[in-house]
Design a protein around this motif. Structure first.
Motif, PDB file in Angstrom:
ATOM      1  N   TYR A  24     -42.484   7.165 -15.798  1.00 14.23           N
ATOM      2  CA  TYR A  24     -41.199   6.841 -16.404  1.00 14.23           C
ATOM      3  C   TYR A  24     -40.634   8.078 -17.105  1.00 14.23           C
ATOM      4  N   TYR A  25     -39.393   8.407 -16.766  1.00 12.47           N
ATOM      5  CA  TYR A  25     -38.743   9.587 -17.285  1.00 12.47           C
ATOM      6  C   TYR A  25     -37.561   9.227 -18.176  1.00 12.47           C
ATOM      7  N   CYS A  26     -37.491   9.889 -19.297  1.00 11.36           N
ATOM      8  CA  CYS A  26     -36.340   9.809 -20.174  1.00 11.36           C
ATOM      9  C   CYS A  26     -35.259  10.753 -19.638  1.00 11.36           C
ATOM     10  N   VAL A  67     -33.520   3.062 -13.890  1.00 14.86           N
ATOM     11  CA  VAL A  67     -34.069   1.836 -14.464  1.00 14.86           C
ATOM     12  C   VAL A  67     -33.086   1.199 -15.440  1.00 14.86           C
ATOM     13  N   ARG A 102     -37.120   9.095  -7.155  1.00  8.90           N
ATOM     14  CA  ARG A 102     -36.874   8.698  -8.536  1.00  8.90           C
ATOM     15  C   ARG A 102     -35.718   7.690  -8.559  1.00  8.90           C
ATOM     16  N   GLY A 154     -42.047  12.924 -18.494  1.00 10.58           N
ATOM     17  CA  GLY A 154     -42.539  11.681 -17.910  1.00 10.58           C
ATOM     18  C   GLY A 154     -43.788  11.151 -18.578  1.00 10.58           C
ATOM     19  N   MET A 197     -40.727  -3.158 -22.102  1.00  9.26           N
ATOM     20  CA  MET A 197     -40.972  -3.717 -20.777  1.00  9.26           C
ATOM     21  C   MET A 197     -41.842  -4.961 -20.895  1.00  9.26           C
ATOM     22  N   TRP A 211     -33.425   5.655 -18.654  1.00  8.85           N
ATOM     23  CA  TRP A 211     -34.768   5.772 -18.087  1.00  8.85           C
ATOM     24  C   TRP A 211     -34.687   5.712 -16.565  1.00  8.85           C
ATOM     25  N   ARG A 218     -37.598   6.020 -13.122  1.00 12.76           N
ATOM     26  CA  ARG A 218     -39.018   5.966 -12.795  1.00 12.76           C
ATOM     27  C   ARG A 218     -39.228   6.464 -11.379  1.00 12.76           C
ATOM     28  N   GLY A 276     -46.848   5.426 -22.588  1.00 10.12           N
ATOM     29  CA  GLY A 276     -47.313   4.923 -21.302  1.00 10.12           C
ATOM     30  C   GLY A 276     -48.778   4.529 -21.373  1.00 10.12           C
ATOM     31  N   ASP A 303     -44.032  -2.204 -10.936  1.00  7.09           N
ATOM     32  CA  ASP A 303     -43.436  -1.386 -12.000  1.00  7.09           C
ATOM     33  C   ASP A 303     -44.241  -0.110 -12.239  1.00  7.09           C
ATOM     34  N   GLU A 356     -41.492  11.960 -23.805  1.00 11.42           N
ATOM     35  CA  GLU A 356     -41.857  10.555 -23.697  1.00 11.42           C
ATOM     36  C   GLU A 356     -43.252  10.307 -24.236  1.00 11.42           C
TER      37      GLU A 356
END
Length: 122
Positions: A92-94, A46, A43, A115, A81, A34, A36, A7, A88, A4
């Protein structure tokens, strides 16, 4: 491998795009999404996009504000986003999964990125 990027720190009401680069194989036949994780919380899912891009699904908390997309030719996944809120704020994880149903369940995801932190200030 999923990596990722994108961010950062943004003010409430602002926009940010996070990206996920896949390497070591093609993403053409795998569903991606995704998740988060906020500090001290579990976790949470999203958004997700099917392997061909035809289907997308969003958590209620981000619907109408976030947009997921993918570019299979570039092995890339994106999350646009908008109208960001302090709530929020999270890492954030793929994620990638061979099963569409499994993509929405953290313990059933097949592949994870490391992340990227998104922080929304009030």
């Amino acid at each position: 491998r999923l990596v990722e990027s994108g961010g950062g720190l943004v003010q409430a009401g602002g926009s940010l795009t996070v990206s996920c680069a896949a390497s070591g194989g093609t993403i053409n036949r795998i569903h991606m999404g995704w998740f988060r994780q906020a500090s001290g919380k579990e976790r949470e899912y999203v958004a997700g996009v099917s392997w061909g891009g035809a289907a997308t699904i969003y958590a209620d908390s981000v619907k109408d504000r976030f947009s997921i997309s993918r570019d299979n030719a570039k092995n890339m996944l994106y999350l646009q986003m908008n109208s960001l809120k302090p709530s929020d704020t999270a890492i954030y994880y793929c994620a990638a999964a061979e099963s569409w149903a499994s993509l929405r369940v953290a313990r059933e995801v097949d592949y994870w990125g490391q992340g990227t932190q998104v922080t929304v200030s009030s």
